[in-house]
Design a protein around this motif. Sequence first.
Motif, PDB file in Angstrom:
ATOM      1  N   ASP A  48      -8.391  -7.888 -12.608  1.00  0.00           N
ATOM      2  CA  ASP A  48      -9.582  -7.236 -13.153  1.00  0.00           C
ATOM      3  C   ASP A  48      -9.269  -6.091 -14.099  1.00  0.00           C
ATOM      4  O   ASP A  48      -9.900  -5.946 -15.140  1.00  0.00           O
ATOM      5  CB  ASP A  48     -10.477  -6.713 -12.018  1.00  0.00           C
ATOM      6  CG  ASP A  48     -11.069  -7.828 -11.187  1.00  0.00           C
ATOM      7  OD1 ASP A  48     -11.094  -8.988 -11.657  1.00  0.00           O
ATOM      8  OD2 ASP A  48     -11.494  -7.543 -10.045  1.00  0.00           O
ATOM      9  N   ASP A  49      -8.291  -5.248 -13.737  1.00  0.00           N
ATOM     10  CA  ASP A  49      -8.055  -4.049 -14.551  1.00  0.00           C
ATOM     11  C   ASP A  49      -6.581  -3.797 -14.891  1.00  0.00           C
ATOM     12  O   ASP A  49      -6.261  -2.785 -15.506  1.00  0.00           O
ATOM     13  CB  ASP A  49      -8.645  -2.822 -13.863  1.00  0.00           C
ATOM     14  CG  ASP A  49      -8.087  -2.599 -12.467  1.00  0.00           C
ATOM     15  OD1 ASP A  49      -7.055  -3.215 -12.120  1.00  0.00           O
ATOM     16  OD2 ASP A  49      -8.686  -1.806 -11.712  1.00  0.00           O
ATOM     17  N   GLY A  50      -5.669  -4.679 -14.481  1.00  0.00           N
ATOM     18  CA  GLY A  50      -4.266  -4.548 -14.851  1.00  0.00           C
ATOM     19  C   GLY A  50      -3.490  -3.495 -14.095  1.00  0.00           C
ATOM     20  O   GLY A  50      -2.349  -3.195 -14.448  1.00  0.00           O
ATOM     21  N   ARG A  51      -4.080  -2.910 -13.036  1.00  0.00           N
ATOM     22  CA  ARG A  51      -3.332  -1.897 -12.283  1.00  0.00           C
ATOM     23  C   ARG A  51      -2.230  -2.579 -11.463  1.00  0.00           C
ATOM     24  O   ARG A  51      -2.317  -3.751 -11.122  1.00  0.00           O
ATOM     25  CB  ARG A  51      -4.259  -1.062 -11.400  1.00  0.00           C
ATOM     26  CG  ARG A  51      -4.818  -1.764 -10.186  1.00  0.00           C
ATOM     27  CD  ARG A  51      -5.771  -0.821  -9.438  1.00  0.00           C
ATOM     28  NE  ARG A  51      -6.316  -1.415  -8.254  1.00  0.00           N
ATOM     29  CZ  ARG A  51      -7.444  -2.105  -8.192  1.00  0.00           C
ATOM     30  NH1 ARG A  51      -8.145  -2.310  -9.295  1.00  0.00           N
ATOM     31  NH2 ARG A  51      -7.869  -2.598  -7.062  1.00  0.00           N
ATOM     32  N   ASP A  52      -1.206  -1.788 -11.139  1.00  0.00           N
ATOM     33  CA  ASP A  52      -0.070  -2.306 -10.377  1.00  0.00           C
ATOM     34  C   ASP A  52      -0.466  -2.604  -8.936  1.00  0.00           C
ATOM     35  O   ASP A  52      -1.146  -1.812  -8.286  1.00  0.00           O
ATOM     36  CB  ASP A  52       1.080  -1.288 -10.353  1.00  0.00           C
ATOM     37  CG  ASP A  52       1.825  -1.189 -11.665  1.00  0.00           C
ATOM     38  OD1 ASP A  52       1.740  -2.124 -12.482  1.00  0.00           O
ATOM     39  OD2 ASP A  52       2.515  -0.166 -11.857  1.00  0.00           O
ATOM     40  N   LEU A  53       0.012  -3.739  -8.457  1.00  0.00           N
ATOM     41  CA  LEU A  53      -0.108  -4.127  -7.063  1.00  0.00           C
ATOM     42  C   LEU A  53       1.298  -4.325  -6.523  1.00  0.00           C
ATOM     43  O   LEU A  53       2.198  -4.730  -7.261  1.00  0.00           O
ATOM     44  CB  LEU A  53      -0.900  -5.427  -6.916  1.00  0.00           C
ATOM     45  CG  LEU A  53      -2.306  -5.448  -7.515  1.00  0.00           C
ATOM     46  CD1 LEU A  53      -2.918  -6.842  -7.378  1.00  0.00           C
ATOM     47  CD2 LEU A  53      -3.195  -4.402  -6.859  1.00  0.00           C
ATOM     48  N   ASP A  66      -2.521  -1.768  -3.183  1.00  0.00           N
ATOM     49  CA  ASP A  66      -2.815  -1.120  -4.458  1.00  0.00           C
ATOM     50  C   ASP A  66      -1.757  -0.029  -4.624  1.00  0.00           C
ATOM     51  O   ASP A  66      -1.638   0.863  -3.778  1.00  0.00           O
ATOM     52  CB  ASP A  66      -4.217  -0.521  -4.413  1.00  0.00           C
ATOM     53  CG  ASP A  66      -4.627   0.125  -5.721  1.00  0.00           C
ATOM     54  OD1 ASP A  66      -3.831   0.916  -6.279  1.00  0.00           O
ATOM     55  OD2 ASP A  66      -5.745  -0.130  -6.176  1.00  0.00           O
ATOM     56  N   ALA A  67      -0.993  -0.080  -5.708  1.00  0.00           N
ATOM     57  CA  ALA A  67       0.114   0.864  -5.895  1.00  0.00           C
ATOM     58  C   ALA A  67      -0.359   2.272  -6.231  1.00  0.00           C
ATOM     59  O   ALA A  67       0.393   3.223  -6.073  1.00  0.00           O
ATOM     60  CB  ALA A  67       1.048   0.362  -6.995  1.00  0.00           C
ATOM     61  N   ARG A  68      -1.584   2.416  -6.662  1.00  0.00           N
ATOM     62  CA  ARG A  68      -2.090   3.743  -7.011  1.00  0.00           C
ATOM     63  C   ARG A  68      -2.626   4.481  -5.788  1.00  0.00           C
ATOM     64  O   ARG A  68      -2.484   5.692  -5.672  1.00  0.00           O
ATOM     65  CB  ARG A  68      -3.175   3.604  -8.073  1.00  0.00           C
ATOM     66  CG  ARG A  68      -3.704   4.908  -8.587  1.00  0.00           C
ATOM     67  CD  ARG A  68      -4.704   4.732  -9.698  1.00  0.00           C
ATOM     68  NE  ARG A  68      -5.695   3.736  -9.333  1.00  0.00           N
ATOM     69  CZ  ARG A  68      -6.357   2.992 -10.211  1.00  0.00           C
ATOM     70  NH1 ARG A  68      -6.120   3.116 -11.488  1.00  0.00           N
ATOM     71  NH2 ARG A  68      -7.252   2.118  -9.802  1.00  0.00           N
TER      72      ARG A  68
END
Length: 194
Positions: A48-53, A66-68
């Motif tokens: 969905d948003d390209g954030r790191d997993l 979720d890496a964040r």
Amino acid sequence: MFSSYQRSLRRRYSRAPVMAAPAPWRPVLDRTTPIGGLLGVGFALHPDDGRDLVMVVSSDGHGLFDARTGEKLARDRDPDPESSTPEDSPELCCPGLGPVSGVPVRIAGLFGGGLHSSAPTGWSVDVVSPEWPHERVILSTRGGVHRGEPGETWWHVHHADYSELRAAGFSPSGRTLAVATSSDLTLWTQEPSE
């Protein structure tokens, strides 16, 4: 027999205390997430948003975080035995789960492979063993691991003296730094918290 240079390197890393990673890095959650029987870790991007997993493979199944934020997004306690460990894949992959279900995720750890040792922003990570088998993870900026004092251009951010190091490195985006041992996962991110 060690040369004088090798002895000085050993002293340099042996004496460096474990310290917090510098800004812009921040620890995720309480810094260490216990995961018994950890075999390896890998990274994927949220569709969905390209954030790191971060995907974790352990003797107790697979997990996706979720890496964040460190939030557990998915868990499979009983993965398919044909693909439950990366050793079953020539690419050292396991099938993703949750939002990356069906996407192969490369896993670094007990069965081989590796994470990125540098980030596009100039950061590097090195693993040193001045007191083998206890490994230390060194975060540095612009080649600083070879010069300066700890806390100036390099930081001793993790000391694996209680369990075996499985993998240490960056996500492909460079926004996440992961250190995985046989007993836990430690994450840092450069992204702001939500």
